[in-house]
Design a protein around this motif. Structure first.
Motif, PDB file in Angstrom:
ATOM      1  N   VAL A 340       0.827  -1.211   0.000  1.00 27.83           N
ATOM      2  CA  VAL A 340       0.000   0.000   0.000  1.00 27.83           C
ATOM      3  C   VAL A 340       0.858   1.257   0.000  1.00 27.83           C
ATOM      4  CG1 VAL A 340      -1.648   1.358   1.359  1.00 27.83           C
ATOM      5  CG2 VAL A 340      -1.998  -1.106   1.078  1.00 27.83           C
ATOM      6  N   GLU A 341       1.869   1.288   0.840  1.00 32.46           N
ATOM      7  CA  GLU A 341       2.709   2.494   0.948  1.00 32.46           C
ATOM      8  C   GLU A 341       3.359   2.841  -0.384  1.00 32.46           C
ATOM      9  OE1 GLU A 341       6.517   4.149   3.564  1.00 32.46           O
ATOM     10  OE2 GLU A 341       5.912   2.046   3.695  1.00 32.46           O
ATOM     11  N   LYS A 342       3.923   1.834  -1.052  1.00 32.22           N
ATOM     12  CA  LYS A 342       4.583   2.082  -2.333  1.00 32.22           C
ATOM     13  C   LYS A 342       3.580   2.538  -3.392  1.00 32.22           C
ATOM     14  CE  LYS A 342       7.715  -0.913  -3.683  1.00 32.22           C
ATOM     15  NZ  LYS A 342       8.355  -2.106  -4.331  1.00 32.22           N
ATOM     16  N   ALA A 343       2.398   1.901  -3.410  1.00 32.93           N
ATOM     17  CA  ALA A 343       1.378   2.269  -4.389  1.00 32.93           C
ATOM     18  C   ALA A 343       0.935   3.718  -4.203  1.00 32.93           C
ATOM     19  CB  ALA A 343       0.185   1.325  -4.286  1.00 32.93           C
ATOM     20  N   LEU A 344       0.775   4.148  -2.965  1.00 31.58           N
ATOM     21  CA  LEU A 344       0.347   5.527  -2.700  1.00 31.58           C
ATOM     22  C   LEU A 344       1.386   6.540  -3.185  1.00 31.58           C
ATOM     23  CD1 LEU A 344      -1.223   5.251   0.879  1.00 31.58           C
ATOM     24  CD2 LEU A 344      -2.395   5.261  -1.323  1.00 31.58           C
ATOM     25  N   LYS A 345       2.661   6.229  -2.976  1.00 32.30           N
ATOM     26  CA  LYS A 345       3.723   7.135  -3.427  1.00 32.30           C
ATOM     27  C   LYS A 345       3.784   7.193  -4.956  1.00 32.30           C
ATOM     28  CE  LYS A 345       6.687   6.610   0.660  1.00 32.30           C
ATOM     29  NZ  LYS A 345       7.970   6.051   1.172  1.00 32.30           N
ATOM     30  N   LEU A 346       3.613   6.041  -5.592  1.00 35.06           N
ATOM     31  CA  LEU A 346       3.631   6.015  -7.057  1.00 35.06           C
ATOM     32  C   LEU A 346       2.424   6.743  -7.639  1.00 35.06           C
ATOM     33  CD1 LEU A 346       4.833   2.337  -7.535  1.00 35.06           C
ATOM     34  CD2 LEU A 346       6.083   4.391  -8.231  1.00 35.06           C
ATOM     35  N   LYS A 347       1.282   6.610  -6.986  1.00 37.78           N
ATOM     36  CA  LYS A 347       0.079   7.324  -7.430  1.00 37.78           C
ATOM     37  C   LYS A 347       0.305   8.829  -7.355  1.00 37.78           C
ATOM     38  CE  LYS A 347      -4.475   7.797  -8.251  1.00 37.78           C
ATOM     39  NZ  LYS A 347      -4.698   9.239  -8.111  1.00 37.78           N
ATOM     40  N   LYS A 348       0.904   9.284  -6.286  1.00 33.85           N
ATOM     41  CA  LYS A 348       1.185  10.706  -6.123  1.00 33.85           C
ATOM     42  C   LYS A 348       2.123  11.187  -7.230  1.00 33.85           C
ATOM     43  CE  LYS A 348       2.852  14.046  -2.652  1.00 33.85           C
ATOM     44  NZ  LYS A 348       3.962  14.629  -3.410  1.00 33.85           N
ATOM     45  N   GLN A 349       3.162  10.417  -7.518  1.00 36.91           N
ATOM     46  CA  GLN A 349       4.108  10.808  -8.561  1.00 36.91           C
ATOM     47  C   GLN A 349       3.423  10.869  -9.923  1.00 36.91           C
ATOM     48  OE1 GLN A 349       6.875   7.938 -10.275  1.00 36.91           O
ATOM     49  NE2 GLN A 349       8.574   9.333  -9.847  1.00 36.91           N
ATOM     50  N   CYS A 350       2.618   9.854 -10.241  1.00 34.96           N
ATOM     51  CA  CYS A 350       1.950   9.831 -11.543  1.00 34.96           C
ATOM     52  C   CYS A 350       0.937  10.971 -11.661  1.00 34.96           C
ATOM     53  CB  CYS A 350       1.274   8.478 -11.764  1.00 34.96           C
ATOM     54  SG  CYS A 350       2.448   7.149 -12.141  1.00 34.96           S
ATOM     55  N   ASP A 351       0.256  11.286 -10.585  1.00 36.11           N
ATOM     56  CA  ASP A 351      -0.682  12.417 -10.610  1.00 36.11           C
ATOM     57  C   ASP A 351       0.053  13.711 -10.920  1.00 36.11           C
ATOM     58  OD1 ASP A 351      -2.830  10.797 -10.041  1.00 36.11           O
ATOM     59  OD2 ASP A 351      -2.964  11.351  -7.922  1.00 36.11           O
ATOM     60  N   GLU A 352       1.218  13.882 -10.318  1.00 33.29           N
ATOM     61  CA  GLU A 352       1.997  15.102 -10.541  1.00 33.29           C
ATOM     62  C   GLU A 352       2.496  15.187 -11.980  1.00 33.29           C
ATOM     63  OE1 GLU A 352       4.951  14.743  -7.523  1.00 33.29           O
ATOM     64  OE2 GLU A 352       3.632  15.476  -5.913  1.00 33.29           O
ATOM     65  N   LEU A 353       2.801  14.029 -12.571  1.00 31.60           N
ATOM     66  CA  LEU A 353       3.287  13.998 -13.952  1.00 31.60           C
ATOM     67  C   LEU A 353       2.150  14.080 -14.970  1.00 31.60           C
ATOM     68  CD1 LEU A 353       5.961  11.148 -13.670  1.00 31.60           C
ATOM     69  CD2 LEU A 353       6.428  13.558 -14.119  1.00 31.60           C
ATOM     70  N   GLY A 354       0.951  13.717 -14.537  1.00 32.52           N
ATOM     71  CA  GLY A 354      -0.178  13.667 -15.456  1.00 32.52           C
ATOM     72  C   GLY A 354      -0.357  12.313 -16.121  1.00 32.52           C
ATOM     73  N   PHE A 355       0.280  11.284 -15.559  1.00 33.00           N
ATOM     74  CA  PHE A 355       0.181   9.926 -16.079  1.00 33.00           C
ATOM     75  C   PHE A 355      -0.973   9.197 -15.407  1.00 33.00           C
ATOM     76  CE2 PHE A 355       4.291   8.608 -18.219  1.00 33.00           C
ATOM     77  CZ  PHE A 355       3.677   7.826 -19.191  1.00 33.00           C
ATOM     78  N   LYS A 356      -1.747   8.448 -16.165  1.00 33.15           N
ATOM     79  CA  LYS A 356      -2.706   7.519 -15.567  1.00 33.15           C
ATOM     80  C   LYS A 356      -1.933   6.299 -15.088  1.00 33.15           C
ATOM     81  CE  LYS A 356      -5.337   7.390 -19.269  1.00 33.15           C
ATOM     82  NZ  LYS A 356      -6.451   7.049 -20.201  1.00 33.15           N
ATOM     83  N   CYS A 357      -2.354   5.728 -13.972  1.00 35.67           N
ATOM     84  CA  CYS A 357      -1.667   4.542 -13.474  1.00 35.67           C
ATOM     85  C   CYS A 357      -2.657   3.612 -12.790  1.00 35.67           C
ATOM     86  CB  CYS A 357      -0.543   4.906 -12.502  1.00 35.67           C
ATOM     87  SG  CYS A 357      -1.100   5.639 -10.948  1.00 35.67           S
ATOM     88  N   SER A 358      -2.282   2.347 -12.716  1.00 29.80           N
ATOM     89  CA  SER A 358      -3.023   1.388 -11.910  1.00 29.80           C
ATOM     90  C   SER A 358      -2.025   0.379 -11.359  1.00 29.80           C
ATOM     91  CB  SER A 358      -4.121   0.700 -12.722  1.00 29.80           C
ATOM     92  OG  SER A 358      -3.578  -0.140 -13.711  1.00 29.80           O
TER      93      SER A 358
END
Length: 433
Positions: A340-358
């Motif tokens: 969970v912790e890693k996924a949350l950090k990656l989600k934050k990074q992708c949001d900042e970049l404008g990338f969709k992620c799952s």
């Protein structure tokens, strides 16, 4: 599904495996029929041992795999939910039976337990060797159910210092945290699940969390076809490393990534187009990706499965921009040892970049336990195991991961492939002989 050590343990159905095994099987049947394919088991943690009892139980169980067959009801579900499977392929799958004589199983006792093993002591410790040898389109289905079976037997015979208390609640809390943060994720836990019961509990918990927390996040589904059918969710998955590995060995390594994508498109022209990038290193993948802009334009996105995940999205953004492709319309799927912790950090990074992620989340959902004797303070570790394609048509296959400790393959072929892709050769390269 059995829970007691004395009972046989085997898949709940032919669908009790991951979607990508079937998608790749159809592609192999189309492009490489009757090519021999060998799969080899590796347990990466050499300090964790199996017992003779565990091995004997495993042998008795896998002999029963030939009783598993696709039912009419399951075929009808596949026709409805997976329209990319042709009638000819579904005919093949309906007739498919596991052939236990394709397996080569061996128990190798550690030196201090050799005498105990010779005396038939079920507590003797050792290493397990598993090979599956036969036509690639047949042996391709052994990987996932063999690993799930071995894991469950290990945790009902050898390591029994755990229980199910709190499992459903823990899975619910993980899912709720992800959903409230807007994460979209899928359950990917079949291969290394603690047990069939664990995966069922996880599915029930994450779907309840999705009901309780509607919003920007969501549960995409599960890679497990049996549970997708049972819970009425989408089956999720596309390609695994073995497709690229086999294509490289059979068609040449220099442009193996491009060739693998081209052949995949012939089988799946408009669906299942998430590209796995790290079979021969992601930078090697990008060379073919950049040289063939069609892939960047056509394919839905990329999957990250090794190396540092936090450098992945920024680098993918550079590549898409270099090709003049709007990366904000693409998706990155992260699937490497996620929690969970890693996924949350990656989600934050992708949001900042404008990338969709799952996210495809496996072991941290389906095998996250603590030792009962520690009062919940010490982890009960999952087995760190893989079953990889080791050869096709007599040619050794290799995987040159973005994580150097995960490199696998015949030593000389690893050196050859690294030379082709200008990757430094190091002392840490693992080999599977």
């Amino acid at each position: 599904m059995a829970a007691a050590a004395r009972d046989l343990i085997f898949p709940a159905s032919l669908l009790d495996t991951d979607l990508y095994k079937f998608t790749m099987q159809q592609a192999v049947l189309q492009h490489f029929p009757r090519v021999e394919g060998t799969y080899k088991f590796t347990h990466r943690d050499k300090n964790v041992y199996f017992t003779r009892e565990c091995f004997d139980h495993f042998k008795r169980s896998v002999v029963q795999f030939d009783k598993i067959a696709l039912t009419k009801d399951e075929r009808a579900w596949l026709e409805d939910r997976c329209p990319y499977f042709t009638p000819q392929y579904l005919d093949y799958l309906e007739a498919y039976r596991f052939k236990p004589d394709q397996l080569r199983l061996e128990f190798e006792p550690i030196p201090e337990d050799v005498e105990k093993n010779a005396n038939g002591d079920l507590g003797a410790r050792g290493h397990v060797h598993i090979d599956a040898v036969g036509p690639w389109e047949e042996t391709i289905l052994w990987e996932v159910p063999l690993m799930a079976c071995l894991s469950e037997i290990y945790f009902t015979t050898t390591d029994t210092d755990w229980d199910y208390e709190g499992q459903e609640e823990a899975a619910y809390e993980k899912a709720a945290t992800l959903l409230k943060a807007g994460c979209v994720f899928s359950e990917f836990g079949t291969r290394r699940r603690r047990s069939y019961r664990t995966q069922r509990l996880v599915m029930e918990a994450i779907l309840k969390a999705a009901q309780d927390h509607p919003g920007s996040g969501g549960v995409n589904g599960t890679s497990n076809m049996h549970f997708a059918k049972e819970f009425g969710v989408a089956p999720v998955g596309t390609i695994a490393h073995e497709w690229f590995m086999g294509v490289g060995a059979l068609r040449g390594y220099e442009h193996a990534n491009a060739t693998a994508l081209e052949l995949w498109e012939k089988t799946y022209p408009n669906v299942l187009q998430i590209a796995l990038t790290d079979t021969f290193s992601t930078e090697a993948f990008y060379k073919d990706f950049i040289a063939n802009p069609h892939f960047a334009q056509q394919w839905t996105g990329l999957r990250q499965d090794s190396g540092d995940p936090f450098i992945y999205a920024p680098r993918a953004k550079q590549v898409y921009e270099q090709l003049g492709v709007d990366y904000t319309k693409k998706v990155i799927i992260f699937s490497d040892a996620l929690n969970v912790e890693k996924a949350l950090k990656l989600k934050k990074q992708c949001d900042e970049l404008g990338f969709k992620c799952s996210f495809g989340i496996g072991t941290s959902l389906s095998n996250d336990f603590t030792k009962k004797s520690s009062g919940g303070k010490e982890k009960s570790k999952a087995l760190n195991m893989v079953i990889k394609l080791s050869s096709v048509d007599g040619k050794p296959t290799v995987k040159i991961s973005d994580e150097i400790t995960k490199n696998t393959g015949d030593r000389e072929t690893v050196r050859l492939v690294k030379k082709i892709f200008q990757i430094p050769i190091t002392d840490q390269d693992q080999t599977v002989q």
